[in-house]
Scaffold this motif. Structure first.
Motif, PDB file in Angstrom:
ATOM      1  N   ASP A  17       0.810  -1.217   0.000  1.00  0.00           N
ATOM      2  CA  ASP A  17       0.000   0.000   0.000  1.00  0.00           C
ATOM      3  C   ASP A  17       0.844   1.269   0.000  1.00  0.00           C
ATOM      4  O   ASP A  17       0.457   2.278  -0.579  1.00  0.00           O
ATOM      5  CB  ASP A  17      -0.923   0.014   1.223  1.00  0.00           C
ATOM      6  CG  ASP A  17      -1.978  -1.088   1.167  1.00  0.00           C
ATOM      7  OD1 ASP A  17      -2.534  -1.307   0.076  1.00  0.00           O
ATOM      8  OD2 ASP A  17      -2.230  -1.733   2.206  1.00  0.00           O
ATOM      9  N   GLU A  18       1.982   1.214   0.656  1.00  0.00           N
ATOM     10  CA  GLU A  18       2.811   2.409   0.838  1.00  0.00           C
ATOM     11  C   GLU A  18       3.921   2.427  -0.208  1.00  0.00           C
ATOM     12  O   GLU A  18       4.695   1.479  -0.325  1.00  0.00           O
ATOM     13  CB  GLU A  18       3.445   2.383   2.229  1.00  0.00           C
ATOM     14  CG  GLU A  18       4.101   3.673   2.638  1.00  0.00           C
ATOM     15  CD  GLU A  18       3.141   4.640   3.302  1.00  0.00           C
ATOM     16  OE1 GLU A  18       3.328   5.852   3.136  1.00  0.00           O
ATOM     17  OE2 GLU A  18       2.223   4.181   3.996  1.00  0.00           O
ATOM     18  N   ASP A  19       4.005   3.503  -0.979  1.00  0.00           N
ATOM     19  CA  ASP A  19       5.075   3.612  -1.963  1.00  0.00           C
ATOM     20  C   ASP A  19       6.311   4.225  -1.302  1.00  0.00           C
ATOM     21  O   ASP A  19       6.457   5.445  -1.226  1.00  0.00           O
ATOM     22  CB  ASP A  19       4.649   4.462  -3.159  1.00  0.00           C
ATOM     23  CG  ASP A  19       5.718   4.484  -4.246  1.00  0.00           C
ATOM     24  OD1 ASP A  19       6.726   3.758  -4.105  1.00  0.00           O
ATOM     25  OD2 ASP A  19       5.551   5.220  -5.232  1.00  0.00           O
ATOM     26  N   LEU A  20       7.189   3.368  -0.834  1.00  0.00           N
ATOM     27  CA  LEU A  20       8.420   3.819  -0.190  1.00  0.00           C
ATOM     28  C   LEU A  20       9.598   3.877  -1.168  1.00  0.00           C
ATOM     29  O   LEU A  20      10.756   3.786  -0.757  1.00  0.00           O
ATOM     30  CB  LEU A  20       8.757   2.894   0.984  1.00  0.00           C
ATOM     31  CG  LEU A  20       7.818   2.970   2.179  1.00  0.00           C
ATOM     32  CD1 LEU A  20       8.260   2.018   3.282  1.00  0.00           C
ATOM     33  CD2 LEU A  20       7.713   4.398   2.710  1.00  0.00           C
ATOM     34  N   LYS A  21       9.267   4.018  -2.452  1.00  0.00           N
ATOM     35  CA  LYS A  21      10.300   4.193  -3.489  1.00  0.00           C
ATOM     36  C   LYS A  21      11.327   3.050  -3.405  1.00  0.00           C
ATOM     37  O   LYS A  21      10.920   1.902  -3.297  1.00  0.00           O
ATOM     38  CB  LYS A  21      10.925   5.584  -3.371  1.00  0.00           C
ATOM     39  CG  LYS A  21       9.914   6.728  -3.356  1.00  0.00           C
ATOM     40  CD  LYS A  21       9.077   6.768  -4.628  1.00  0.00           C
ATOM     41  CE  LYS A  21       8.114   7.947  -4.623  1.00  0.00           C
ATOM     42  NZ  LYS A  21       7.222   7.981  -5.788  1.00  0.00           N
ATOM     43  N   PRO A  22      12.654   3.308  -3.415  1.00  0.00           N
ATOM     44  CA  PRO A  22      13.606   2.185  -3.420  1.00  0.00           C
ATOM     45  C   PRO A  22      13.602   1.361  -2.139  1.00  0.00           C
ATOM     46  O   PRO A  22      14.060   0.206  -2.138  1.00  0.00           O
ATOM     47  CB  PRO A  22      14.966   2.863  -3.631  1.00  0.00           C
ATOM     48  CG  PRO A  22      14.776   4.259  -3.143  1.00  0.00           C
ATOM     49  CD  PRO A  22      13.363   4.608  -3.508  1.00  0.00           C
ATOM     50  N   HIS A  23      13.081   1.924  -1.049  1.00  0.00           N
ATOM     51  CA  HIS A  23      13.020   1.182   0.214  1.00  0.00           C
ATOM     52  C   HIS A  23      12.118  -0.056   0.103  1.00  0.00           C
ATOM     53  O   HIS A  23      12.222  -0.968   0.929  1.00  0.00           O
ATOM     54  CB  HIS A  23      12.493   2.082   1.335  1.00  0.00           C
ATOM     55  CG  HIS A  23      13.359   3.263   1.629  1.00  0.00           C
ATOM     56  ND1 HIS A  23      14.303   3.278   2.627  1.00  0.00           N
ATOM     57  CD2 HIS A  23      13.420   4.490   1.030  1.00  0.00           C
ATOM     58  CE1 HIS A  23      14.901   4.455   2.659  1.00  0.00           C
ATOM     59  NE2 HIS A  23      14.384   5.203   1.693  1.00  0.00           N
ATOM     60  N   LYS A  24      11.270  -0.083  -0.907  1.00  0.00           N
ATOM     61  CA  LYS A  24      10.352  -1.226  -1.048  1.00  0.00           C
ATOM     62  C   LYS A  24      11.100  -2.531  -1.245  1.00  0.00           C
ATOM     63  O   LYS A  24      10.565  -3.590  -0.970  1.00  0.00           O
ATOM     64  CB  LYS A  24       9.407  -1.017  -2.243  1.00  0.00           C
ATOM     65  CG  LYS A  24       8.471   0.170  -2.114  1.00  0.00           C
ATOM     66  CD  LYS A  24       7.320   0.121  -3.123  1.00  0.00           C
ATOM     67  CE  LYS A  24       7.781   0.125  -4.553  1.00  0.00           C
ATOM     68  NZ  LYS A  24       8.388   1.413  -4.976  1.00  0.00           N
TER      69      LYS A  24
END
Length: 299
Positions: free
Chosen positions: A96-103
């Motif tokens: 659900d959360e777009d954490l950019k490269p942290h994903k």
């Protein structure tokens, strides 16, 4: 699909099944390769995944984390080249959360707490021995991060840290004596292939507010901060540091902002400033990563 391609695919899947069975029989800890992607690169990410299927040491599974907001129609928004690769050891997980490269690591560290997690990027083709090098180095350094590629933090005469673009990039390539030496001074570039034991990481790792406030586009900086707080050193697994990019993927690369434009220096100043203010860093970052013993290896 041609007969030749069909046969190659079946042969590869058989090899994967057999090696997974060997891992289980030997009691090996599960190895999970994780990555993320987004619309500009989703059409070419299959190149990176295919290079993982060709590794000398195959992971037990590959997980691609995608943000629902990037692909509102889920699988219908994905290219057939990627969908054709999905199998029991390669899956997509929607977040659900777009954490950019942290994903590529954030949910994996929670989902696979008892496994070994190897992070990769969606714009690289990996040499066949990458995972094997990481897995073979881990038993010697079970309390460290095992990196395929790392930079060496450099210091001014007054002990302060030099700007990021004055560190020794890919230091083990130029100084092979650094290979196999655990040090807080090494900075892992996690997309090049980096092995983590998620159980080493504290709850602070998952502080979304801190990530968003300081380093949403700089996962390597965030992980280095958490590693420093937790006292987790980095070990270079190899002196083979150079990268092979998937053609046509670098027009939108984060390195243009984070390294070439000085973005990492701004991010580190902001992030480490707050961590020190709040007492989360027991000492200034520059002091915690000082390791003069490495200087004698820089020849």
């Amino acid at each position: 699909m041609s007969d030749v391609t069909w046969f190659a695919d079946k042969k590869n899947k058989l090899r994967r099944v057999m090696q997974h069975a060997q891992h289980r029989a030997a009691g090996n800890r599960e190895v999970v390769v994780t990555l993320t992607s987004y619309p500009p690169r989703i059409g070419t990410v299959w190149h990176s995944v295919r290079s993982i299927f060709g590794q000398s040491y195959l992971p037990d599974r590959i997980v691609l984390y995608l943000a629902k907001s990037d692909f509102p129609n889920r699988e219908k928004d994905l290219p057939q080249s990627l969908l054709d690769m999905l199998w029991h050891d390669f899956e997509i997980r929607w977040v659900d959360e777009d954490l950019k490269p942290h994903k590529k690591y954030y949910w994996a560290f929670k989902d696979f707490r008892d496994s070994l997690v190897v992070t990769i990027d969606d714009d690289l083709v990996y040499r066949k021995t990458m995972i094997q090098e990481l897995v073979e180095a881990f038993p010697k350094h079970p309390d460290a991060i095992i990196a395929s590629r790392s930079h060496l933090i450099m210091f001014n005469e007054d002990g302060s840290i030099k700007p990021y673009d004055q560190w020794i990039y890919e230091a083990p390539y130029y100084h092979p004596a650094l290979v196999g030496i655990p040090s807080m001074r090494l900075f892992a570039t996690t997309g090049a292939g980096t092995l983590f034991d998620p159980s080493l990481f504290p709850e602070l790792t998952f502080d979304i507010d801190l990530i968003k406030r300081h380093c949403l586009a700089a996962d390597d900086v965030w992980l280095k901060a958490v590693e420093t707080i937790a006292g987790i050193p980095v070990v270079a697994a190899t002196n083979e540091q150079l990268l092979e990019y998937v053609p046509g993927t670098q027009d939108v690369a984060l390195c243009h902002v984070n390294t070439e434009s000085g973005g990492n220096d701004v991010i580190m100043g902001s992030l480490f400033g707050e961590l020190e203010e709040r007492g989360l860093l027991p000492a200034p970052f520059a002091q915690l990563v000082q390791d003069q013993s490495l200087d004698c290896l820089l020849s």
